[in-house]
Design an enzyme around this catalytic site. Sequence first.
Site, PDB file in Angstrom:
ATOM      1  N   LYS A  65       0.847  -1.187   0.000  1.00  0.00           N
ATOM      2  CA  LYS A  65       0.000   0.000   0.000  1.00  0.00           C
ATOM      3  C   LYS A  65       0.878   1.231   0.000  1.00  0.00           C
ATOM      4  O   LYS A  65       1.946   1.245   0.622  1.00  0.00           O
ATOM      5  CB  LYS A  65      -0.905   0.027   1.237  1.00  0.00           C
ATOM      6  CG  LYS A  65      -1.696   1.332   1.400  1.00  0.00           C
ATOM      7  CD  LYS A  65      -2.486   1.372   2.699  1.00  0.00           C
ATOM      8  CE  LYS A  65      -3.186   2.724   2.870  1.00  0.00           C
ATOM      9  NZ  LYS A  65      -3.978   2.798   4.118  1.00  0.00           N
ATOM     10  N   GLU A  84      -9.010  12.220  12.507  1.00  0.00           N
ATOM     11  CA  GLU A  84      -8.232  11.038  12.925  1.00  0.00           C
ATOM     12  C   GLU A  84      -7.369  11.303  14.150  1.00  0.00           C
ATOM     13  O   GLU A  84      -6.456  12.146  14.133  1.00  0.00           O
ATOM     14  CB  GLU A  84      -7.350  10.555  11.783  1.00  0.00           C
ATOM     15  CG  GLU A  84      -6.628   9.255  12.098  1.00  0.00           C
ATOM     16  CD  GLU A  84      -6.027   8.584  10.875  1.00  0.00           C
ATOM     17  OE1 GLU A  84      -5.500   7.469  11.010  1.00  0.00           O
ATOM     18  OE2 GLU A  84      -6.082   9.182   9.782  1.00  0.00           O
ATOM     19  N   GLU A  97      -7.370  -2.355   2.892  1.00  0.00           N
ATOM     20  CA  GLU A  97      -6.581  -1.152   3.147  1.00  0.00           C
ATOM     21  C   GLU A  97      -6.626  -0.794   4.632  1.00  0.00           C
ATOM     22  O   GLU A  97      -5.601  -0.450   5.238  1.00  0.00           O
ATOM     23  CB  GLU A  97      -7.127   0.001   2.304  1.00  0.00           C
ATOM     24  CG  GLU A  97      -6.397   1.312   2.505  1.00  0.00           C
ATOM     25  CD  GLU A  97      -7.051   2.465   1.769  1.00  0.00           C
ATOM     26  OE1 GLU A  97      -6.761   3.619   2.130  1.00  0.00           O
ATOM     27  OE2 GLU A  97      -7.868   2.221   0.848  1.00  0.00           O
ATOM     28  N   GLU A 149     -11.565  10.681  -4.778  1.00  0.00           N
ATOM     29  CA  GLU A 149     -11.499  10.643  -3.316  1.00  0.00           C
ATOM     30  C   GLU A 149     -10.726  11.845  -2.774  1.00  0.00           C
ATOM     31  O   GLU A 149     -11.138  12.468  -1.794  1.00  0.00           O
ATOM     32  CB  GLU A 149     -10.844   9.346  -2.844  1.00  0.00           C
ATOM     33  CG  GLU A 149     -10.766   9.235  -1.326  1.00  0.00           C
ATOM     34  CD  GLU A 149     -10.221   7.900  -0.862  1.00  0.00           C
ATOM     35  OE1 GLU A 149      -9.497   7.883   0.150  1.00  0.00           O
ATOM     36  OE2 GLU A 149     -10.517   6.869  -1.505  1.00  0.00           O
TER      37      GLU A 149
END
Length: 392
Positions: A136, A191, A235, A374
């Site tokens: 990733k 986050e 992910e 996105e």
Amino acid sequence: MRPSPVHLAADLLAAYLTGSFYFSSARGTMLADGVRARIRSGSGARALAVAEALDAAAATGLSDPVVVGAVGFRPEAEAGLVVPAVVRRAGAPADLRVPGVEPGTGWRVAPHPAPAGYTDAVRRALELIEAGDLHKVVLARCLELTSASPVWVPSLLARLVRADPASYAFAVDVTAPGDPAPRTLVGASPELLVSRHGATVIANPLAGSAPRSGDDTVDRERIARLRASAKDLGEHAHTAARVAEVLGGFCVDLEVPDRPEVIGTPTMWHLSTRITGRLRDPSDPASSALGLAEALHPTPAVCGVPTAGALTAIAALEPQDRGYYAGMAGWTGLDGDGEWAVTIRSAEVCDRTVRLFAGAGIVAGSQPRAELDETSAKFRTLLRALGLEDVA
């Protein structure tokens, strides 16, 4: 963060001026001014330097000292960490007022790279993943906005906090030598990198996202697809597993949910895993909130897997240095408690210029156009606050 009976969160937000430190979350609000001491230490040694600085501040009579600031994305990146002279605290944001003044006017916009350049970078990243070099990598792109007049950071911050009081909102002075004017890192992140309260630690990694539409029926469908998406779940699993692995080295107990939940912001839906633990040795500076944040940063949510290979790919594929984007901002107290957020949904503001980033996690099966879309959706948090939502 201890609430103060003297101050209200709305008052602290209204009192913010460029150059101050502001941080708010559901845990409380902090406004700090002045510089008692600067922390001058590189990556991996900051937690010890911070502990020493806080001990020294307490020894000189400063009551309940804290270190506040931000750290950039790359391990060797710059950091702006200080012991402030004055700290005011309040509860979580509520009853907020937004200044009538616009943050800026007459905007010009320059993308770095252009959309076609970003989708090309995604294709190159997919080639690295197919070759087995990466599992990733998170690729970001930048919008550089220029206002006809100096950007009013207090107005921008107030709009961000009003739009999402539950976010980890921050404004940090990150002025560097040579800057023509004060430089501020400002944002409203969804986050939590890590928080600590006594022996209890919490991390809340996010990975796997979908845009929020504003239509209840459409959003229910998007949430269902996100929960069932093998690509997004995979992910997310990379990120949650890495965060749990790191915290496991500091904790005697660790609770990791079997499956992620979906949380929402005004612009996005995210897969979310709330990880909690109990520290083995809370007195160790490495187990302070900043020490834990340093150990975790950068997580696969903003970098990739493996970390070293992802950092190399990001340096090769992104034309703009990220600076403080995808770094961390927050505070740590004398007792080691504190809270650090990942600096996504953020921008660096200097005079008339606003530099903002948005990224997407690239894994096997990613579609370049979908990843571009996105990033456009993620830009909306800052662009809405600037009155420029259609720009992305």
